[in-house]
Design a protein around this motif. Structure first.
Motif, short mmCIF file in Angstrom:
data_model
loop_
_atom_site.label_atom_id
_atom_site.label_comp_id
_atom_site.label_asym_id
_atom_site.label_seq_id
_atom_site.Cartn_x
_atom_site.Cartn_y
_atom_site.Cartn_z
N THR A 33 1.00 -1.59 -0.05
CA THR A 33 0.06 -0.18 -0.25
C THR A 33 0.36 1.12 -0.37
OG1 THR A 33 -1.60 -0.83 1.30
CG2 THR A 33 -2.07 0.90 0.89
N SER A 34 1.73 1.38 0.76
CA SER A 34 2.90 2.23 0.98
C SER A 34 3.94 2.97 -0.61
CB SER A 34 3.42 2.68 2.42
OG SER A 34 4.68 1.33 2.20
N MET A 35 3.84 1.41 -1.42
CA MET A 35 4.67 1.96 -2.46
C MET A 35 4.08 1.59 -3.42
SD MET A 35 7.33 -1.68 -2.10
CE MET A 35 8.35 -1.46 -3.79
N ILE A 36 2.85 1.67 -3.52
CA ILE A 36 1.70 2.79 -4.43
C ILE A 36 1.43 3.02 -4.12
CG2 ILE A 36 -0.35 2.15 -5.18
CD1 ILE A 36 -1.03 -0.81 -4.94
N ASP A 37 1.09 4.40 -3.13
CA ASP A 37 1.16 5.16 -3.03
C ASP A 37 2.64 6.33 -3.16
OD1 ASP A 37 -1.63 5.14 -1.54
OD2 ASP A 37 -0.54 4.87 0.37
N MET A 38 3.45 5.21 -3.13
CA MET A 38 4.97 6.35 -3.12
C MET A 38 5.01 6.63 -5.21
SD MET A 38 8.50 5.86 -2.45
CE MET A 38 8.74 3.69 -3.60
N PHE A 39 4.75 5.12 -5.63
CA PHE A 39 4.62 5.53 -7.07
C PHE A 39 3.38 6.38 -7.58
CE2 PHE A 39 7.15 1.16 -7.10
CZ PHE A 39 7.70 2.12 -6.90
N THR A 40 2.36 6.72 -7.29
CA THR A 40 1.23 7.29 -7.46
C THR A 40 1.74 8.51 -8.05
OG1 THR A 40 -0.35 5.59 -7.33
CG2 THR A 40 -0.94 7.79 -7.69
N ILE A 41 2.47 9.07 -6.17
CA ILE A 41 2.78 10.76 -5.96
C ILE A 41 3.70 10.81 -7.67
CG2 ILE A 41 4.40 11.83 -5.10
CD1 ILE A 41 2.94 10.91 -2.09
N LEU A 42 4.73 9.63 -7.59
CA LEU A 42 6.49 9.13 -8.06
C LEU A 42 5.43 9.85 -9.66
CD1 LEU A 42 8.87 10.44 -8.85
CD2 LEU A 42 8.82 7.36 -8.57
N LEU A 43 4.32 9.39 -9.66
CA LEU A 43 3.75 9.20 -11.89
C LEU A 43 3.09 10.47 -11.72
CD1 LEU A 43 3.18 7.28 -14.36
CD2 LEU A 43 0.45 7.03 -13.12
N VAL A 44 2.92 10.73 -10.82
CA VAL A 44 2.13 12.34 -10.75
C VAL A 44 3.16 13.71 -11.05
CG1 VAL A 44 0.28 13.98 -9.76
CG2 VAL A 44 -0.40 11.57 -9.81
N LEU A 46 6.00 12.94 -12.06
CA LEU A 46 6.46 13.08 -13.56
C LEU A 46 5.77 14.01 -15.13
CD1 LEU A 46 9.10 9.89 -13.13
CD2 LEU A 46 9.70 12.09 -13.36
N LEU A 47 4.48 13.27 -15.08
CA LEU A 47 3.49 13.87 -15.72
C LEU A 47 3.29 15.27 -15.54
CD1 LEU A 47 0.83 11.39 -15.40
CD2 LEU A 47 2.07 11.44 -17.03
N LYS A 48 2.83 15.41 -14.52
CA LYS A 48 3.26 17.25 -14.29
C LYS A 48 4.56 17.94 -15.08
CE LYS A 48 2.21 21.33 -11.61
NZ LYS A 48 1.47 21.36 -9.74
N SER A 49 5.90 17.88 -14.60
CA SER A 49 6.70 18.04 -15.01
C SER A 49 6.68 18.37 -16.46
CB SER A 49 8.10 17.50 -14.69
OG SER A 49 8.22 17.17 -12.73
N PHE A 50 6.79 17.04 -16.89
CA PHE A 50 6.84 16.66 -18.55
C PHE A 50 5.62 17.93 -18.76
CE2 PHE A 50 9.24 12.94 -17.44
CZ PHE A 50 10.24 12.88 -18.22
N SER A 51 4.51 18.03 -18.64
CA SER A 51 3.58 18.71 -19.91
C SER A 51 4.17 20.04 -19.20
CB SER A 51 2.19 18.01 -18.42
OG SER A 51 2.62 18.46 -17.34
N THR A 52 4.28 20.27 -17.98
CA THR A 52 4.90 22.01 -18.09
C THR A 52 6.10 22.65 -18.35
OG1 THR A 52 5.59 21.31 -15.48
CG2 THR A 52 3.20 22.42 -16.01
N GLU A 53 7.51 21.42 -18.74
CA GLU A 53 8.89 21.49 -18.94
C GLU A 53 8.90 21.88 -20.39
OE1 GLU A 53 11.51 19.94 -17.06
OE2 GLU A 53 11.02 20.78 -15.16
N GLY A 54 8.04 21.01 -21.36
CA GLY A 54 8.14 21.14 -22.79
C GLY A 54 9.34 20.44 -22.84
N ASP A 55 9.75 20.73 -24.55
CA ASP A 55 10.90 19.61 -24.33
C ASP A 55 12.48 20.40 -23.61
OD1 ASP A 55 9.63 19.84 -27.71
OD2 ASP A 55 10.24 18.28 -26.43
N ILE A 56 13.13 19.51 -23.37
CA ILE A 56 14.00 20.48 -22.85
C ILE A 56 16.27 19.67 -24.33
CG2 ILE A 56 15.92 19.62 -21.42
CD1 ILE A 56 13.62 18.61 -19.58
N LEU A 57 16.78 21.00 -24.04
CA LEU A 57 17.93 20.92 -25.36
C LEU A 57 18.73 21.11 -24.59
CD1 LEU A 57 16.84 24.08 -27.67
CD2 LEU A 57 16.59 21.82 -27.96
N THR A 58 19.71 19.52 -24.95
CA THR A 58 21.42 19.47 -23.89
C THR A 58 22.03 20.64 -25.07
OG1 THR A 58 21.18 17.68 -25.56
CG2 THR A 58 19.99 17.45 -23.56
#
Length: 174
Positions: A33-44, A46-58
């Motif tokens: 249960t605690s691992m699923i909660d942790m992965f859900t928070i991590l997934l949210v 990451l999804l929020k980070s990718f949707s707001t930052e756009g593409d990253i140039l190296t």
């Protein structure tokens, strides 16, 4: 202040001390249960980070981009990086910058060959896939110190192959 003296006879029998649980050795229980909660928070996150930052140039290590006040976000495209030593296409070394500067021609031939190969590959993929097409976008990351003649030759080479939508990468001035 008082001290309780423990001897061998009263050390474990006389006091109600918790006994070590030896039967748990080598076994463990997994709390899902605690691992699923942790992965859900991590997934949210990451999804929020990718949707707001756009593409990253190296940016290459030895590349110092010029500063600008432009606010247009970067786009997904192949990248030509022009360092003081090398001209790179998507991270692969194409030709030395000094050779381009010394060459009298307006076209950088090794870069033209690689861009032609890349265009054919993109058009082949676009013929198979419905949602993809060749747009002619290319990002140029030029070091602050490169001569304008080198940048001009690279831009002319890109235009000759069909990469007419050139985007110059810069660092946002604060």
């Amino acid at each position: 202040m008082a001290y309780l003296r423990l001897d061998a006879a009263t050390s474990s029998r006389g006091l109600n001390l918790p006994q070590p649980h030896r039967r748990l050795r080598g076994t463990f229980s997994l709390r899902l249960t605690s691992m699923i909660d942790m992965f859900t928070i991590l997934l949210v996150f990451l999804l929020k980070s990718f949707s707001t930052e756009g593409d990253i140039l190296t940016v290459a290590k030895d590349l110092r981009l010029p500063e600008s006040t432009a606010n247009k976000p970067p786009q997904t495209a192949s990248i030509i990086a022009v360092t003081p030593e090398w001209i790179l296409l998507d991270g692969n070394r194409i030709v030395r910058t000094q050779e381009v500067l010394e060459n009298r021609g307006a076209i950088v031939q090794p870069l033209r060959e690689e861009l032609s190969r890349l265009r054919k590959l993109t058009e082949t993929i676009a013929s198979i896939s419905q949602g993809m097409e060749f747009t002619g976008n290319i990002v140029i990351q030029g070091d602050k110190s490169i001569p304008f003649a080198v940048l001009k030759k690279i831009m002319y080479t890109c235009g000759s192959v069909g990469y007419n939508n050139m985007l110059l990468a810069v660092t946002r001035k604060e």
